[in-house]
Structures are given as structure tokens and as C-alpha cells.
Motif scaffolding. Structure first.
Motif, PDB file in Angstrom:
ATOM      1  N   GLY A  53      -3.348  14.543   5.198  1.00 51.34           N
ATOM      2  CA  GLY A  53      -1.918  14.596   4.962  1.00 51.34           C
ATOM      3  C   GLY A  53      -1.256  13.243   5.101  1.00 51.34           C
ATOM      4  N   SER A  54      -0.134  13.080   4.415  1.00 50.04           N
ATOM      5  CA  SER A  54       0.666  11.867   4.534  1.00 50.04           C
ATOM      6  C   SER A  54       2.116  12.228   4.277  1.00 50.04           C
ATOM      7  CB  SER A  54       0.207  10.795   3.539  1.00 50.04           C
ATOM      8  OG  SER A  54       0.451  11.208   2.201  1.00 50.04           O
ATOM      9  N   TYR A  55       3.006  11.546   5.008  1.00 49.07           N
ATOM     10  CA  TYR A  55       4.442  11.726   4.820  1.00 49.07           C
ATOM     11  C   TYR A  55       5.079  10.353   4.740  1.00 49.07           C
ATOM     12  CZ  TYR A  55       9.339  12.871   5.688  1.00 49.07           C
ATOM     13  OH  TYR A  55      10.694  12.960   5.580  1.00 49.07           O
ATOM     14  N   ASN A  56       5.778  10.086   3.649  1.00 50.51           N
ATOM     15  CA  ASN A  56       6.425   8.795   3.430  1.00 50.51           C
ATOM     16  C   ASN A  56       7.848   9.044   2.951  1.00 50.51           C
ATOM     17  OD1 ASN A  56       3.891   6.927   3.595  1.00 50.51           O
ATOM     18  ND2 ASN A  56       3.315   8.518   2.144  1.00 50.51           N
ATOM     19  N   HIS A  57       8.811   8.486   3.690  1.00 51.42           N
ATOM     20  CA  HIS A  57      10.202   8.751   3.345  1.00 51.42           C
ATOM     21  C   HIS A  57      11.080   7.577   3.765  1.00 51.42           C
ATOM     22  CE1 HIS A  57      13.640  11.229   2.287  1.00 51.42           C
ATOM     23  NE2 HIS A  57      14.236  10.824   3.395  1.00 51.42           N
ATOM     24  N   ALA A  58      11.996   7.199   2.885  1.00 49.49           N
ATOM     25  CA  ALA A  58      12.965   6.145   3.163  1.00 49.49           C
ATOM     26  C   ALA A  58      14.366   6.751   3.191  1.00 49.49           C
ATOM     27  CB  ALA A  58      12.901   5.050   2.100  1.00 49.49           C
ATOM     28  N   SER A  59      15.250   6.102   3.926  1.00 56.15           N
ATOM     29  CA  SER A  59      16.615   6.617   4.067  1.00 56.15           C
ATOM     30  C   SER A  59      17.361   6.596   2.743  1.00 56.15           C
ATOM     31  CB  SER A  59      17.374   5.792   5.110  1.00 56.15           C
ATOM     32  OG  SER A  59      17.404   4.411   4.720  1.00 56.15           O
ATOM     33  N   ASP A  60      17.037   5.675   1.842  1.00 60.33           N
ATOM     34  CA  ASP A  60      17.743   5.554   0.574  1.00 60.33           C
ATOM     35  C   ASP A  60      16.837   4.878  -0.439  1.00 60.33           C
ATOM     36  OD1 ASP A  60      18.438   2.472   0.636  1.00 60.33           O
ATOM     37  OD2 ASP A  60      18.966   3.273   2.611  1.00 60.33           O
ATOM     38  N   SER A  61      17.221   4.931  -1.702  1.00 60.13           N
ATOM     39  CA  SER A  61      16.376   4.406  -2.774  1.00 60.13           C
ATOM     40  C   SER A  61      16.323   2.888  -2.797  1.00 60.13           C
ATOM     41  CB  SER A  61      16.874   4.919  -4.132  1.00 60.13           C
ATOM     42  OG  SER A  61      18.195   4.458  -4.386  1.00 60.13           O
ATOM     43  N   SER A  62      17.218   2.213  -2.070  1.00 62.50           N
ATOM     44  CA  SER A  62      17.236   0.747  -2.067  1.00 62.50           C
ATOM     45  C   SER A  62      16.436   0.143  -0.914  1.00 62.50           C
ATOM     46  CB  SER A  62      18.678   0.228  -1.989  1.00 62.50           C
ATOM     47  OG  SER A  62      19.432   0.647  -3.097  1.00 62.50           O
ATOM     48  N   TYR A  63      15.898   0.978  -0.040  1.00 62.68           N
ATOM     49  CA  TYR A  63      15.304   0.436   1.184  1.00 62.68           C
ATOM     50  C   TYR A  63      14.147  -0.522   0.905  1.00 62.68           C
ATOM     51  CZ  TYR A  63      13.425   0.057   5.865  1.00 62.68           C
ATOM     52  OH  TYR A  63      12.980  -0.455   7.055  1.00 62.68           O
ATOM     53  N   LEU A  64      13.161  -0.066   0.129  1.00 61.89           N
ATOM     54  CA  LEU A  64      12.005  -0.923  -0.134  1.00 61.89           C
ATOM     55  C   LEU A  64      12.385  -2.125  -0.982  1.00 61.89           C
ATOM     56  CD1 LEU A  64       9.103   1.608  -0.742  1.00 61.89           C
ATOM     57  CD2 LEU A  64       9.614   0.291   1.300  1.00 61.89           C
ATOM     58  N   TYR A  65      13.389  -1.973  -1.809  1.00 61.05           N
ATOM     59  CA  TYR A  65      13.862  -3.111  -2.598  1.00 61.05           C
ATOM     60  C   TYR A  65      14.455  -4.188  -1.689  1.00 61.05           C
ATOM     61  CZ  TYR A  65      17.070  -5.746  -5.569  1.00 61.05           C
ATOM     62  OH  TYR A  65      17.761  -6.757  -6.194  1.00 61.05           O
ATOM     63  N   ASP A  66      15.189  -3.779  -0.662  1.00 60.30           N
ATOM     64  CA  ASP A  66      15.826  -4.740   0.238  1.00 60.30           C
ATOM     65  C   ASP A  66      14.853  -5.296   1.269  1.00 60.30           C
ATOM     66  OD1 ASP A  66      18.265  -4.492  -1.009  1.00 60.30           O
ATOM     67  OD2 ASP A  66      18.945  -2.870   0.306  1.00 60.30           O
ATOM     68  N   TYR A  67      13.935  -4.457   1.769  1.00 61.52           N
ATOM     69  CA  TYR A  67      13.088  -4.874   2.879  1.00 61.52           C
ATOM     70  C   TYR A  67      11.611  -5.006   2.510  1.00 61.52           C
ATOM     71  CZ  TYR A  67      16.975  -3.963   6.035  1.00 61.52           C
ATOM     72  OH  TYR A  67      18.189  -3.997   6.672  1.00 61.52           O
ATOM     73  N   GLY A  68      11.148  -4.249   1.520  1.00 58.63           N
ATOM     74  CA  GLY A  68       9.717  -4.244   1.261  1.00 58.63           C
ATOM     75  C   GLY A  68       9.261  -5.181   0.175  1.00 58.63           C
ATOM     76  N   ASP A  69      10.092  -5.453  -0.818  1.00 61.08           N
ATOM     77  CA  ASP A  69       9.672  -6.265  -1.951  1.00 61.08           C
ATOM     78  C   ASP A  69       9.949  -7.734  -1.665  1.00 61.08           C
ATOM     79  OD1 ASP A  69      10.421  -6.334  -5.498  1.00 61.08           O
ATOM     80  OD2 ASP A  69       8.723  -7.038  -4.368  1.00 61.08           O
ATOM     81  N   ALA A  70       9.251  -8.261  -0.668  1.00 64.27           N
ATOM     82  CA  ALA A  70       9.456  -9.645  -0.251  1.00 64.27           C
ATOM     83  C   ALA A  70       8.313 -10.503  -0.757  1.00 64.27           C
ATOM     84  CB  ALA A  70       9.579  -9.709   1.271  1.00 64.27           C
ATOM     85  N   LEU A  71       7.951 -11.496   0.012  1.00 63.91           N
ATOM     86  CA  LEU A  71       6.984 -12.476  -0.472  1.00 63.91           C
ATOM     87  C   LEU A  71       5.637 -11.856  -0.811  1.00 63.91           C
ATOM     88  CD1 LEU A  71       6.330 -15.487  -0.918  1.00 63.91           C
ATOM     89  CD2 LEU A  71       5.518 -15.530   1.431  1.00 63.91           C
ATOM     90  N   SER A  72       5.131 -10.990   0.032  1.00 64.13           N
ATOM     91  CA  SER A  72       3.756 -10.536  -0.140  1.00 64.13           C
ATOM     92  C   SER A  72       3.655  -9.058  -0.479  1.00 64.13           C
ATOM     93  CB  SER A  72       2.962 -10.808   1.141  1.00 64.13           C
ATOM     94  OG  SER A  72       3.564 -10.163   2.246  1.00 64.13           O
ATOM     95  N   HIS A  73       4.711  -8.459  -1.008  1.00 68.51           N
ATOM     96  CA  HIS A  73       4.686  -7.039  -1.299  1.00 68.51           C
ATOM     97  C   HIS A  73       4.943  -6.802  -2.791  1.00 68.51           C
ATOM     98  CE1 HIS A  73       4.796  -6.021   2.999  1.00 68.51           C
ATOM     99  NE2 HIS A  73       5.612  -7.042   3.094  1.00 68.51           N
ATOM    100  N   ALA A  74       4.155  -5.932  -3.375  1.00 72.03           N
ATOM    101  CA  ALA A  74       4.404  -5.529  -4.753  1.00 72.03           C
ATOM    102  C   ALA A  74       5.501  -4.473  -4.777  1.00 72.03           C
ATOM    103  CB  ALA A  74       3.123  -4.972  -5.375  1.00 72.03           C
TER     104      ALA A  74
END
Length: 793
Positions: A353-374
């Protein structure tokens, strides 16, 4: 004279007094005095997508950077100590007192791998007190130690050494101490101590501590009033600093990360590791983003006899940065949760099992898509019971998705599969015949789209005849697919005539499709000996014919839940379906003709492979809606005549449109030992045309330049550009990398961001320093370079 002494523990005490003697794991790099570099061939095979990390390289350290009294002729086997006699050499021996021995004048005691030298040694056999004075030098297989004086008691495992210099041989590390004190066999304390993995006498960095205490029983060392210095300049003060002295896990601060991106500003991360128990641990990672505020991140891992899993949480209590999404989906309080678990239920079955959830649709865009993240567009969560045996596998579960692309709506999400069941089997009936089946039953759910259940049953019977020179592989399959659509199916247009010419309306709530799938794959293999450029090869010639028959079924009344047309390539010449899912099955009355030739060297390695093929259609393809008689010509060429360079290419040309459908060229060249150069060109008609280049260029033994660049001809701009420099020395490695890229959440989508960041480009800079033998300030640059530079190490 060389008498044998009754004392049994004199040398063992000297070994225990070595400063940081328990910290043999300070570096993963094991060295020997004769060859401290431990240099190995760093290159990984050409074409490898994942290369092993480069080991810590001490090749730039001085090969003879050892304390001056090192004796290379001394034994290296510590296991012989208990059975080896102690040999003593001294100019004068006074044993007038039957229990006290006075040795003076170039005293040397040697046993197995141990050797102790001093100007004078006094030893009391009754009390086991000892006193070694004057240029005391101790050597064993793992370390060297020098002191002006050593005194103590062997029975109580107590001792004091003054003016200590030490060097570890099994793992790099050396330094000094004003005084070292053994409290007992498990506890030692040192004052005015230093430690570094740099060359003796040439410390680019070192730790200096007022006091260091080592507890071998718990595997923990504690330094108080410690200062880390670069050269003679202090840059980090730690009033209290704990560290592991063996390979046991230890709670404490990990090394920080410092970076900068245009989305979140400067980032500082200071993780703290918690060793809670042997089978679970946690990491707290407080972070500061200059453009957004504070974040508390954490990780929890567990491992039990029946399960293992991991929980990651990121929480931002008050984000004061901008969001450029289509809608105001960002709240001040934001979070990301990721959880995965794998638990064994019973023999052959487990829960995944796996559960993955962000508070909003912009979260990974603001915090995850940085220098070393696709870029990540969707987050999937899944729970399933999975089982398998020798000839079968099965799973039952559900999958849901969350949209994390702020520039599109949830309409673009895949269907939720709630629930699904899958079963596959492959049973050998004889040496040449097998029976198999692929079945699935899935309930598809998606707001704003037609919903329903689908059952797909796909049994087959396959045979395999042949030798190393020929093969014939007939296969007979039957596919049955049935649907049960939702009550509102008519709202989505699923009602009408069955096909052209039909006049009677029919109910499409429960459409079905059934058809046979028949194929015959055959081929020959010819070989001969040949020479090319003065080298001997075995050349093969491999003609292949593949016939496929699938009758046409009108499938316009079937929904598209999880099905797409796959890109046409060489392997599609021999595929029974060009659709990725079960909602569409192509019709076929086709014959594929292909020809492959290979060059194999004397060791059997494939140096050249060239293939070309085409499908001939005996009847129009109605499901794919083409009336072509022939498919595009598909050709592949792979060349690697040496271990220094490799060429891969693919080409598709359509005789129907007389246009190139696809072209790809990739060239890889090895530069020196650990350098690499890549060039590629990718073209697919109507979709993309890109050039890419990447390089790891060794400027010198210490310096390497790294870079990558991707240019889109269609957009007339650079899509991604990266440049950096790496510096490597005996005990320090530095990396500085900058990246300018088209944010993938923007790229390819029409809407214009509504916030202040209207530039589609983002920029990021990261600096990383590795103090060899201690660790790194982070690990973000290495994944980025591995992703952008093929063959990077």
C-alpha cells in the motif's frame, strides 16, 4: 638480548590508548599504507542509465603520508596475537627486583602485528603497572600512535598518554591530543584533540575539541567545545557534538543543506536523526525558505519480521509566497504526506500500500520541482493484496489519483480504479507447449466522465519449436471484454446505432467485445566468421516473419478508461496490439518482415546490431482508422566497436506520406577515466524536435566540468541548461551547480499563470561540500547529474 617476558598485556594497553581507536568507520574507504589511494576503475559500461556512485577517492593524497616510524615489514594479521610470543629488544635490562623490569636504550617490543618502541619502559609484573617514556611509538595493523609518555595499569585497563599523535590505517583519520586517558576498557577521554582525514601535516580541514569522550560500549563519541576549521580559519562551532564510533546507528544532527531556487528562495535544512530502536527510526528536518517561510519535515521508518514501511511528512504552517495556479487552491497552511507499507499476510501473499497526498495542487510545483526534482503531475495512492506462485500471480486492490499540476483541472486525471482484481497464469503443458491467461476486473470512477466496470479475459495457448538456428512460435488467444456502465451513461453519448448501415437503436449500458488473436512468429539465424578493421567477428543474418490475424470489431461503443495508442517503434512490429489498455484491440491481417544482422566479438559481446522491418497490411486497419498497405519502415542501428564510444540510432520513414515519422541518434564517448560526453537528437513528426548534449569533462586530476543542455527546435528556446564544476582533493570535494529550465508544469500547457512569476523559466543554484570521512552537506546534486547526464558517476 631478546628475553621472553612474563607480562601478557603490555602491548594491548598501548593499542587501546589510540585516539579515536573505535572510530574505524569514519570513512567508507579502506586504505593500506602501501597504497592509500585505493584507486579503482570508475567507469561504468557505456549506455548504462544508472551507474554506481563513485567511491571516496583518496588518490590525490600523498602515497607515503604516514607517521615517520611506520614499519612496512610488520605483520598484518591481528588474530595471531594470542598465540605469538612477545620479543623484546633493549640495550639494558634490569630485573634485580623479581617483579619489576626496567628496559632502556632503544626498547622494542614486538608481537604479531603489534610493535611498541620507547627509550625506557618500566613494568611491574605484580601490580601490572607500566611506564613508557621518551619517544613512545606504537604500531598495529589498524593504526599508528606516538606519545612522549604512556603510563597506566594493564589489569584495570587504565592509562594516560601525553602529547599524542595518531593515524588510522584501516580507515583514514589522523590527529593529535594533548593527553589521552583510558578510564577503563570501554571508556576513554582526550583533551585538546584534533581529527581529520587529510594528509598528516596538511590538514585542509579538521575538528578541534577541548575534550572528546568515547564510549565503545554504546558506540558513541562526544566532543565538547568543538570547532571545525578550514585551514586555520574556524567556521563552525559546536558546544556539544556526538558522533558514532562504530557502525551502529546514532541519534544526532545530520549535515545541513543549503540551496536557492527562484520559486522558494534560499533554503536551509538542518535534519536531526533519531535512532529510536533497532527496527525503527525517524528524522526531523526543520527547513527555512526565504520566500515562503518555515517548514517542518519528518521521516519515520519501521521494519518488523512481517512488514516494512516509511512515512514522510512535510508541513508549512504559514506560507507567505505566491502561487501561480489557475485557481486559488493554495492555503497558508500546506502539507505533503507520503506513506508506503509492505506486509506479509500468509504464505505467498502480502499487502502492498501507499498513500500520497498534498494540501493543494501547487504544492509540488512550489516545493518539489527544484534543482534536483523532476516535475510530478499526479500523486497516486494504492492499496492491494498481492500473491503469486510458480506459474501464477494475482492482485486485488484500488488506486486513486490527486492532481498536482496547478495549471490544469482535475479532468485530466486518470480514472480511479476502485476496486480492481487481476490474475495471470502461465502453465507449461509440455516441453514445447504452454497455456496462459491474463484476466482483470476493474471498476473505473471519475467525476464528470462516464463510469463503469470492465472485465477482460484473455486466455492463450502458445508453442515454441526450434533450435539455435531457427524458431517457429504459434500462438492462439481469445479476448473477451465486457462492460457495465453507470446509470448516467447516456449523458456521455453512449447511445446510437451499432455501426454504419444499422437502423435499430440499441442499449449500450452493457457493451461487450470478443475476438480471437492468432499469431505466428518465425525466424532463421545464419552466422559466419568475418573481419573488420583487423578484428575477428562472428556475423549473423537473422530474417524474421511475424503474421498476426485479429478480426475487426466495432468498438466505438466502448469507453476509454485506461487506453492510449502507443508510440510506434521497432518492437511494435511484433506486437499483438498497439493500444496500451484493454478498451481497444486493433484488428489485423498483417505480415511483418524484418532482418537483423549482428557482429559478435570473440568473447560473445555484441559490437554491432542493425535491424530493419516493415508491416504489410492485407486489409485496412479499421480500429486505427488507416487504409495503408504498408507501415513505415523501422530501422535501428547500435554500434560499440570499443569501450570508449557507443552509437544508438533509430529511424522511421513512411512510404505512405513520404515523410520521416521519427528519428533518434545518441552518441556517447568516454573521456579519460571518469569523463563522458553525450549527444542526442530526437524527432517525432508534429510533436517534438530536440537536441541535447551533456558532458563530464576532467580538466585535471582535481577539477571536472559538468553540464547539460536541451534545445527545442519547435519552441526555439533552450528547455533545460545546467552548468557546474566539481573539485576533488585528498579530503575535500566541492560541487557548484546552476540550472535554468522551463518549468515542466508550464511547458506544454496553454494557460498563462496569474501570479507575479510570469516567466516560464525557473532557476536554481546549489552548493555542496563533502568532507571525506565525515559525510556531505546534502545529496541533491548527485541525483540531478545522474538524471541529466547519461553515464554520470
Amino acid at each position: 638480548m631478546t628475553p621472553k617476558l612474563p607480562p601478557r598485556r603490555l602491548l594491548a594497553v598501548a593499542a587501546a590508548l589510540a585516539v579515536f581507536g573505535g572510530q574505524a568507520d569514519a570513512s567508507n574507504a579502506q586504505i593500506s599504507p602501501a597504497s592509500p589511494s585505493n584507486q579503482t576503475d570508475l567507469a561504468c559500461p557505456l549506455g548504462s542509465f544508472h551507474c554506481a556512485p563513485r567511491p571516496l577517492n583518496y588518490a590525490m593524497c600523498r602515497p607515503n603520508a604516514l607517521l615517520e616510524f611506520y614499519d612496512p615489514s610488520l605483520g598484518k594479521d591481528a588474530s595471531l596475537r594470542e598465540t605469538s610470543p612477545t620479543l623484546v629488544q633493549a640495550q639494558h635490562v634490569d630485573s634485580s627486583n623479581q617483579s619489576v623490569y626496567h628496559l632502556s636504550g632503544d626498547v622494542k617490543l614486538q608481537r604479531a602485528d603489534q610493535q611498541l618502541q620507547a627509550e625506557r619502559i618500566d613494568y611491574n609484573d605484580g601490580s601490572t603497572d607500566y611506564d613508557a617514556r621518551g619517544n613512545v611509538r606504537y604500531q598495529e595493523a589498524g593504526q599508528l600512535l606516538a606519545a612522549s609518555r604512556m603510563r597506566g595499569n594493564t589489569e584495570a585497563s587504565r592509562g594516560i598518554a601525553d602529547d599524542v599523535r595518531y593515524q588510522m590505517l584501516d580507515a583514514r583519520g589522523n590527529g593529535t591530543a594533548g593527553q589521552g586517558q583510558m578510564l577503563d576498557a570501554q571508556h576513554t577521554r582526550y583533551s585538546q584533540a584534533t581529527y581529520s582525514t587529510c594528509d598528516v601535516g596538511h590538514h585542509l580541514w579538521e575538528f578541534r575539541a577541548k575534550s572528546i569522550t568515547i564510549n565503545k560500549e554504546t558506540g558513541v563519541g562526544v566532543a565538547r567545545n568543538a570547532t571545525m576549521r578550514l585551514g586555520n580559519v574556524p567556521f563552525l562551532y559546536l558546544p556539544y557534538f556526538s558522533f558514532p564510533v562504530d557502525d551502529r546507528r546514532k541519534s544526532g544532527f545530520l549535515y545541513p543543506t543549503i540551496g536557492n531556487t527562484s520559486r522558494s528562495g534560499f533554503e536551509v535544512s538542518t535534519p536531526y536523526y533519531l535512532n529510536l530502536a533497532p527496527n525503527y527510526d525517524a528524522t526531523l528536518d526543520p527547513r527555512i525558505y526565504s520566500e515562503r517561510g518555515a517548514m517542518l519535515a519528518g521521516e519515520f521508518r519501521y521494519l518488523t519480521p512481517g512488514s516494512r514501511g516509511q512515512l514522510n511528512v512535510e508541513y508549512v504552517p504559514n506560507d507567505h509566497g505566491e502561487s501561480d495556479g489557475l485557481a486559488d487552491t493554495k492555503d497558508d497552511s500546506r502539507y505533503l504526506v507520503k506513506f508506503s507499507d509492505r506486509t506479509r499476510l500468509w504464505q505467498g501473499w502480502q499487502f502492498v500500500g501507499s498513500y500520497n497526498h498534498a494540501s493543494d495542487s501547487s504544492y509540488l510545483y512550489d516545493y518539489g520541482d527544484a534543482l534536483s526534482h523532476a516535475a510530478v503531475y499526479t500523486l497516486g495512492s494504492n492499496a492491494a493484496i498481492v500473491g503469486g506462485g510458480k506459474w501464477w500471480s494475482a492482485s486485488f486492490g484500488g488506486t486513486i489519483y490527486q492532481n498536482v499540476n496547478p495549471f490544469v483541472t482535475d479532468r485530466g486525471l486518470p480514472y480511479r480504479q476502485l476496486p480492481y482484481a487481476k490474475f495471470s497464469m502461465d502453465v507449461p503443458l509440455s516441453r514445447w507447449l504452454e497455456f496462459g491467461m491474463d484476466t482483470s476486473a476493474v471498476a473505473f470512477r471519475k467525476t464528470g466522465s462516464v463510469e463503469g466496470e470492465r472485465e477482460d479475459i484473455y486466455p492463450y495457448l502458445a508453442a515454441d519449436f526450434g533450435t539455435s538456428a531457427w524458431f517457429v512460435r504459434p500462438r492462439l488467444a481469445y479476448r473477451y471484454t465486457a462492460y457495465q456502465l453507470g446509470s448516467d451513461y447516456q449523458d456521455y453519448g453512449y447511445r446510437g446505432p451499432l455501426g454504419s448501415g444499422a437502423t435499430t437503436p440499441f442499449d449500450q449500458k452493457s457493451p461487450t467485445r470478443s475476438l480471437p488473436v492468432v499469431s505466428l512468429d518465425s525466424g532463421l539465424v545464419f552466422d559466419r566468421s568475418t573481419t573488420l578493421f583487423g578484428s575477428s567477428y562472428t556475423q549473423t543474418l537473422e530474417p524474421r516473419l511475424f503474421y498476426l490475424y485479429v478480426p475487426y470489431r466495432n468498438q466505438n461503443n466502448l469507453p476509454l478508461f485506461d487506453t492510449n495508442v502507443m508510440s510506434f517503434d521497432y518492437w511494435q512490429l511484433f506486437s499483438t496490439n498497439q493500444f496500451s489498455g484493454a478498451d481497444r484491440q486493433m484488428d489485423a491481417n498483417n505480415l511483418t518482415a524484418a532482418l537483423t544482422t549482428r557482429l559478435l566479438d570473440d568473447s560473445g559481446v555484441e559490437r554491432v546490431s542493425a535491424s530493419i522491418g516493415q508491416i504489410h497490411y492485407f486489409s485496412p486497419q479499421k480500429v486505427l482508422a488507416t487504409d495503408w498497405v504498408r507501415s513505415a519502415y523501422v530501422a535501428q542501428l547500435d554500434v560499440q566497436l570499443s569501450d570508449r564510444w557507443r552509437l544508438n540510432s533509430a529511424y522511421q520513414w513512411s512510404p505512405n506520406t513520404r515523410l520521416t515519422d521519427m528519428a533518434a541518434v545518441q552518441l556517447q564517448r568516454r573521456l579519460r577515466t571518469d569523463g563522458i560526453f553525450n549527444f542526442s537528437y530526437r524527432y517525432r513528426r508534429g510533436l517534438l524536435e530536440q537536441y541535447s548534449a551533456s558532458v563530464v569533462y576532467p580538466v585535471s586530476e582535481r577539477w571536472r566540468l559538468v553540464g547539460s543542455w536541451t534545445y527545442s527546435v519547435k519552441d526555439r528556446q533552450s528547455v533545460d541548461a545546467l552548468a557546474g564544476v566539481e573539485y576533488d582533493s585528498c579530503c575535500v570535494s566541492l560541487r557548484l551547480v546552476g540550472r535554468s529550465y522551463v518549468n515542466q508544469s508550464y511547458y506544454g500547457f496553454g494557460p498563462v499563470p496569474k501570479g507575479g512569476n510570469l516567466d516560464r523559466r525557473d532557476n536554481a543554484v546549489l552548493f555542496e561540500v563533502v568532507f571525506k570521512g565525515l559525510g556531505s552537506t546534502g545529496g541533491q546534486i548527485d541525483p540531478l547529474l545522474r538524471r541529466d547526464i547519461l553515464g554520470y558517476q
